[in-house]
Design an enzyme around this catalytic site. Structure first.
Site, mmCIF file in Angstrom:
data_model
loop_
_atom_site.group_PDB
_atom_site.id
_atom_site.type_symbol
_atom_site.label_atom_id
_atom_site.label_comp_id
_atom_site.label_asym_id
_atom_site.label_seq_id
_atom_site.Cartn_x
_atom_site.Cartn_y
_atom_site.Cartn_z
ATOM 1 N N GLN A 189 0.803 -1.229 0.000
ATOM 2 C CA GLN A 189 0.000 0.000 0.000
ATOM 3 C C GLN A 189 0.837 1.282 0.000
ATOM 4 O O GLN A 189 0.412 2.297 -0.562
ATOM 5 C CB GLN A 189 -0.970 0.002 1.190
ATOM 6 C CG GLN A 189 -1.972 -1.150 1.150
ATOM 7 C CD GLN A 189 -2.757 -1.297 2.449
ATOM 8 O OE1 GLN A 189 -3.087 -0.329 3.124
ATOM 9 N NE2 GLN A 189 -3.050 -2.530 2.815
ATOM 10 N N VAL A 224 -12.334 -14.387 8.889
ATOM 11 C CA VAL A 224 -12.683 -14.635 10.291
ATOM 12 C C VAL A 224 -13.967 -13.868 10.606
ATOM 13 O O VAL A 224 -14.102 -12.699 10.237
ATOM 14 C CB VAL A 224 -11.536 -14.173 11.211
ATOM 15 C CG1 VAL A 224 -11.951 -14.227 12.670
ATOM 16 C CG2 VAL A 224 -10.303 -15.041 10.982
ATOM 17 N N CYS A 307 -1.138 5.683 7.667
ATOM 18 C CA CYS A 307 -0.238 6.639 7.035
ATOM 19 C C CYS A 307 -0.818 8.059 7.061
ATOM 20 O O CYS A 307 -1.326 8.564 6.049
ATOM 21 C CB CYS A 307 0.122 6.248 5.614
ATOM 22 S SG CYS A 307 1.540 7.220 5.084
ATOM 23 N N LYS A 452 0.193 4.406 12.257
ATOM 24 C CA LYS A 452 -0.217 3.147 11.629
ATOM 25 C C LYS A 452 0.426 3.067 10.247
ATOM 26 O O LYS A 452 -0.098 3.636 9.281
ATOM 27 C CB LYS A 452 -1.737 3.082 11.530
ATOM 28 C CG LYS A 452 -2.427 2.954 12.888
ATOM 29 C CD LYS A 452 -3.909 2.724 12.727
ATOM 30 C CE LYS A 452 -4.642 2.728 14.062
ATOM 31 N NZ LYS A 452 -4.226 1.686 14.996
ATOM 32 N N ALA A 454 3.291 0.612 7.497
ATOM 33 C CA ALA A 454 3.979 -0.655 7.241
ATOM 34 C C ALA A 454 5.336 -0.636 7.943
ATOM 35 O O ALA A 454 5.838 -1.675 8.382
ATOM 36 C CB ALA A 454 4.156 -0.847 5.739
ATOM 37 N N ALA A 455 5.908 0.570 8.066
ATOM 38 C CA ALA A 455 7.198 0.705 8.755
ATOM 39 C C ALA A 455 7.053 0.277 10.217
ATOM 40 O O ALA A 455 7.964 -0.349 10.784
ATOM 41 C CB ALA A 455 7.662 2.154 8.674
ATOM 42 N N CYS A 487 6.918 7.938 8.015
ATOM 43 C CA CYS A 487 6.012 8.484 7.021
ATOM 44 C C CYS A 487 6.833 9.322 6.043
ATOM 45 O O CYS A 487 7.185 10.456 6.338
ATOM 46 C CB CYS A 487 4.979 9.352 7.747
ATOM 47 S SG CYS A 487 3.626 9.783 6.702
HETATM 48 C C1 LIG Z 1 -2.311 5.367 0.367
HETATM 49 C C2 LIG Z 1 -1.489 4.723 1.429
HETATM 50 C C3 LIG Z 1 -0.191 5.133 1.614
HETATM 51 C C4 LIG Z 1 0.599 4.554 2.609
HETATM 52 N N1 LIG Z 1 1.892 4.960 2.725
HETATM 53 C C5 LIG Z 1 2.688 4.344 3.625
HETATM 54 C C6 LIG Z 1 4.081 4.668 3.687
HETATM 55 O O1 LIG Z 1 4.577 5.500 2.936
HETATM 56 N N2 LIG Z 1 4.851 4.043 4.602
HETATM 57 C C7 LIG Z 1 4.337 3.097 5.426
HETATM 58 O O2 LIG Z 1 5.093 2.537 6.203
HETATM 59 N N3 LIG Z 1 3.005 2.783 5.409
HETATM 60 C C8 LIG Z 1 2.181 3.365 4.521
HETATM 61 N N4 LIG Z 1 0.852 3.018 4.451
HETATM 62 C C9 LIG Z 1 0.243 2.203 5.528
HETATM 63 C C10 LIG Z 1 0.498 0.702 5.408
HETATM 64 O O3 LIG Z 1 0.175 0.245 4.134
HETATM 65 C C11 LIG Z 1 -0.316 -0.019 6.472
HETATM 66 O O4 LIG Z 1 -0.033 0.564 7.718
HETATM 67 C C12 LIG Z 1 0.030 -1.504 6.514
HETATM 68 O O5 LIG Z 1 -0.348 -2.122 5.305
HETATM 69 C C13 LIG Z 1 -0.645 -2.177 7.706
HETATM 70 O O6 LIG Z 1 -0.435 -3.558 7.671
HETATM 71 P P1 LIG Z 1 -1.545 -4.567 8.263
HETATM 72 O O7 LIG Z 1 -1.007 -5.925 8.004
HETATM 73 O O8 LIG Z 1 -1.897 -4.160 9.634
HETATM 74 O O9 LIG Z 1 -2.846 -4.323 7.364
HETATM 75 P P2 LIG Z 1 -3.027 -4.631 5.837
HETATM 76 O O10 LIG Z 1 -1.725 -4.595 5.126
HETATM 77 O O11 LIG Z 1 -4.098 -3.723 5.372
HETATM 78 O O12 LIG Z 1 -3.526 -6.155 5.773
HETATM 79 C C14 LIG Z 1 -4.689 -6.608 6.419
HETATM 80 C C15 LIG Z 1 -5.000 -8.015 5.915
HETATM 81 O O13 LIG Z 1 -6.032 -8.566 6.723
HETATM 82 C C16 LIG Z 1 -6.938 -9.249 5.894
HETATM 83 N N5 LIG Z 1 -8.258 -9.325 6.528
HETATM 84 C C17 LIG Z 1 -9.169 -8.332 6.637
HETATM 85 N N6 LIG Z 1 -10.293 -8.813 7.208
HETATM 86 C C18 LIG Z 1 -10.053 -10.120 7.490
HETATM 87 C C19 LIG Z 1 -10.839 -11.138 8.094
HETATM 88 N N7 LIG Z 1 -12.099 -10.937 8.487
HETATM 89 N N8 LIG Z 1 -10.295 -12.355 8.243
HETATM 90 C C20 LIG Z 1 -9.017 -12.602 7.836
HETATM 91 N N9 LIG Z 1 -8.244 -11.667 7.245
HETATM 92 C C21 LIG Z 1 -8.764 -10.447 7.076
HETATM 93 C C22 LIG Z 1 -6.940 -8.437 4.606
HETATM 94 O O14 LIG Z 1 -7.397 -9.232 3.503
HETATM 95 C C23 LIG Z 1 -5.489 -8.037 4.478
HETATM 96 O O15 LIG Z 1 -4.752 -8.983 3.703
HETATM 97 C C24 LIG Z 1 0.050 3.553 3.443
HETATM 98 C C25 LIG Z 1 -1.268 3.132 3.245
HETATM 99 C C26 LIG Z 1 -2.032 3.697 2.247
HETATM 100 C C27 LIG Z 1 -3.450 3.208 2.025
#
Ligand SMILES: Cc1cc2nc3c(=O)[nH]c(=O)nc-3n(C[C@H](O)[C@H](O)[C@H](O)COP(=O)(O)OP(=O)(O)OC[C@H]3O[C@@H](n4cnc5c(N)ncnc54)[C@H](O)[C@@H]3O)c2cc1C
Length: 555
Positions: A189, A224, A307, A452, A454-455, A487
């Site tokens: 993302q 889930v 982000c 919040k 990815a970092a 960020c």
């Molecule tokens: C436009 C944008 C720009 C960004 N820029 C940055 C950046 O520059 N630097 C940075 O570090 N971060 C950035 N981010 C933020 C980063 O992408 C997120 O913080 C990161 O992806 C969070 O990881 P996560 O695994 O918690 O969630 P996600 O990566 O969103 O993954 C969640 C997963 O859970 C699954 N899921 C959802 N519901 C269920 C369910 N009921 N049962 C089982 N699985 C489920 C989904 O299918 C998905 O695969 C950005 C985000 C966006 C949208």
């Protein structure tokens, strides 16, 4: 009388009295359902008496009695059928309202999403968590069968879930791990900002889920539906049961597109876009290239969001393009931010303000987008005024970049794992659940006060992996997360203000200031974002290579 509304067409109440029927009719109800068997209490009018009084006021009355604590599957079904046949709105009652709510909840299985059923029940004061398996099973009592068991179950295969699985395997290669995720694709993302700025293509940011799940991990491709941490089990949609010894919860957050009136009807058309959707980020770039003059709005909803810099990153990259093409002076750029400041960590604000000035951006704080009318190109905001009141502000646009409100996923919000705001309630250092010792959380879904990103997940994954294995007796010494998040604010094509900070907004630069001073625009930071971070994500973070992410040990 204590009448509470479950849905627009159904309310519930404790026992009603004959003298109250008139008020029930006056409140607009058209029918009454009695779910309390006659003779249960000494102060209880019989159903016949209730029915006679109801008829007197033109109300229908129906008797569907159920013994306390013994609501059968058939009762839920019968309740649902009654609701279909009776004129609404309907008032259902029993001794406290619990049985009526239970029957309604069962009747809604397969009709209303499970979290919505739990949430509505909770709002009227009844906890239906004990029913989740029956609701997930279409309103029918499931067998006691367990469909799968794993030592470690990870909910969510996003940035956090895949990283933590790989970090676990890096420490314990034979570990029995399952990831539960229904998605076919996994997205990088952080690349979507770059797609919206014409630097990456959308396909650069996506891989199949199958290709990123480590080969030694079982993938349960399902969503889930609910957590039962007291029984160490998870309920999947369709009522399959998965048991675990250790649970890691990281399903990300919910983008609430419905939270802005009219947005869903127009997103992707009429100049309305958002980099928060994979399929929409290319449309941002299309709009930016086509806009030669007019009004461009960029919005930011209330925190927390993922982000927090992304709403303004889209704006700066767009403004940079318009500058390079000589049309900036024809475009009125407005940043409408629900919050009161440009960026939450003050050290980065001066550098950002330079760009705000350079691009002639109008800053509008305390303005929350509430509605978008695509065809007439109007956006409606609620603006906070100094005296605490609110005022409606309507703005025209030729292009609007919307960032939707964000909240904990519904199935997390209504679960025993959630805090009062709905997020997974973990200790900010150990990332272990505050109540359930064999549950951990990371990524966007938790209530830790970090950015919040990815970092953040990159730093959290090794901490959780270590602490899960400590809990299983395989390792010694707890690891601690310091709240790191990052960020990279893309202020122009080729330069980034690299915000890196830990809990409390404490600056946490990865590099010495002579190399990258995060508070100033840096070309090297851009190089990192464009060339280094994507391979670092795919090839290191998702593969358990913990470069720049070694966890701090506290014991
Ligand atoms: C436009 C944008 C720009 C960004 N820029 C940055 C950046 O520059 N630097 C940075 O570090 N971060 C950035 N981010 C933020 C980063 O992408 C997120 O913080 C990161 O992806 C969070 O990881 P996560 O695994 O918690 O969630 P996600 O990566 O969103 O993954 C969640 C997963 O859970 C699954 N899921 C959802 N519901 C269920 C369910 N009921 N049962 C089982 N699985 C489920 C989904 O299918 C998905 O695969 C950005 C985000 C966006 C949208």
């Amino acid at each position: 009388m204590d009448i509470k509304s479950l849905t627009p067409l159904l309310s519930i109440s404790p026992q009603i009295l004959i003298a109250e029927i008139k008020a029930v009719a006056q409140a607009g109800f058209k029918a009454i359902i009695c779910n309390r068997p006659d003779g249960e209490g000494p102060d209880q009018p019989s159903f016949k008496e209730i029915e006679a009084a109801a008829l007197q006021y033109g109300l229908q009355a129906h008797y569907l009695p159920v013994e306390s604590g013994k609501v059968r599957d058939e009762d839920g079904k019968a309740f649902g059928q009654l609701l279909h046949t009776l004129p609404g709105p309907v008032l259902a009652y029993c001794r406290t309202g619990m049985r009526s709510t239970t029957m309604w909840a069962l009747s809604q299985a397969g009709v209303t999403p499970l979290p919505k059923i739990l949430e509505a029940s909770q709002k009227v004061g009844f906890d239906m968590k004990a029913l989740v398996q029956r609701i997930a099973n279409g309103g029918k009592t499931p067998s006691d069968q367990v469909d799968a068991r794993h030592d470690v179950v990870i909910v969510g295969g996003g940035a956090a879930g895949i990283s933590v699985a790989s970090s676990l395997l890096a420490r314990s290669p034979q570990l029995d791990i399952a990831i539960i995720d229904p998605a076919d694709a996994h997205f990088y993302q952080p690349g979507w900002t770059m797609v919206g700025g014409g630097i990456f293509t959308a396909s650069d940011t996506a891989r199949t889920m199958a290709s990123v799940i480590p080969t030694d991990v079982s993938w349960i491709k399902a969503a889930v539906a609910a957590f039962e941490p007291d029984n160490n089990q998870i309920i999947l949609e369709g009522c399959r049961v998965v048991k675990y010894k250790q649970l890691v919860v990281c399903p990300g957050l919910k983008l609430d597109w419905q939270g802005i009136d009219g947005l869903n009807d127009t997103l992707g058309r009429n100049g309305v876009t958002s980099n928060y959707r994979f399929d929409m980020a290319p449309y941002t770039w299309e709009l930016v290239q086509n806009l030669k003059g007019g009004k461009a709005l960029f919005t930011q909803p209330p925190m927390p969001i993922k982000c927090a810099g992304a709403p303004q990153k889209a704006m700066y990259l767009s403004a940079d393009h318009w500058t390079r093409h000589g049309v900036l002076n024809n475009i009125d750029i407005q940043f409408c931010n629900s919050g009161a400041v440009l960026f939450g960590v003050a050290d980065y604000v001066p550098a950002l303000m330079e760009y705000v000035k350079k691009y002639h951006i109008g800053l509008n704080f305390g303005e929350t987008l509430v509605a978008v009318d695509g065809p007439s190109h109007k956006a409606t905001f609620m603006k906070n005024l100094a005296d605490g009141s609110k005022e409606k502000v309507v703005r025209d646009f030729d292009m609007i970049h919307v960032v939707p409100p964000q909240k904990a996923p519904d199935f997390v919000r209504v679960s025993p794992l959630a805090d009062t705001a709905g997020w997974v309630d973990v200790d900010p250092g150990s990332l272990r659940h505050k109540t359930f010792a064999n549950v951990f959380g990371l990524g966007d879904a938790t209530n830790t006060p970090n950015a919040k990103t990815a970092a953040a997940a990159r730093k959290q994954a090794p901490v959780v992996a270590n602490n899960v294995l400590v809990a299983m007796g395989q390792l010694k010494g707890e690891a601690k997360y310091d709240g790191y998040g990052s960020c990279p604010l893309t202020v122009e094509r080729g330069k980034i203000v690299l915000a890196e900070f830990a809990y409390g907004g404490k600056l946490a630069p990865t590099f010495p200031t002579w190399l990258i001073d995060g508070t100033k625009p840096s070309a090297l930071a851009w190089y990192l974002k464009e060339r280094v971070l994507p391979p670092l994500y795919w090839e290191a973070m998702l593969k358990g290579r913990e470069w720049l992410a070694e966890p701090e040990m506290v014991g």
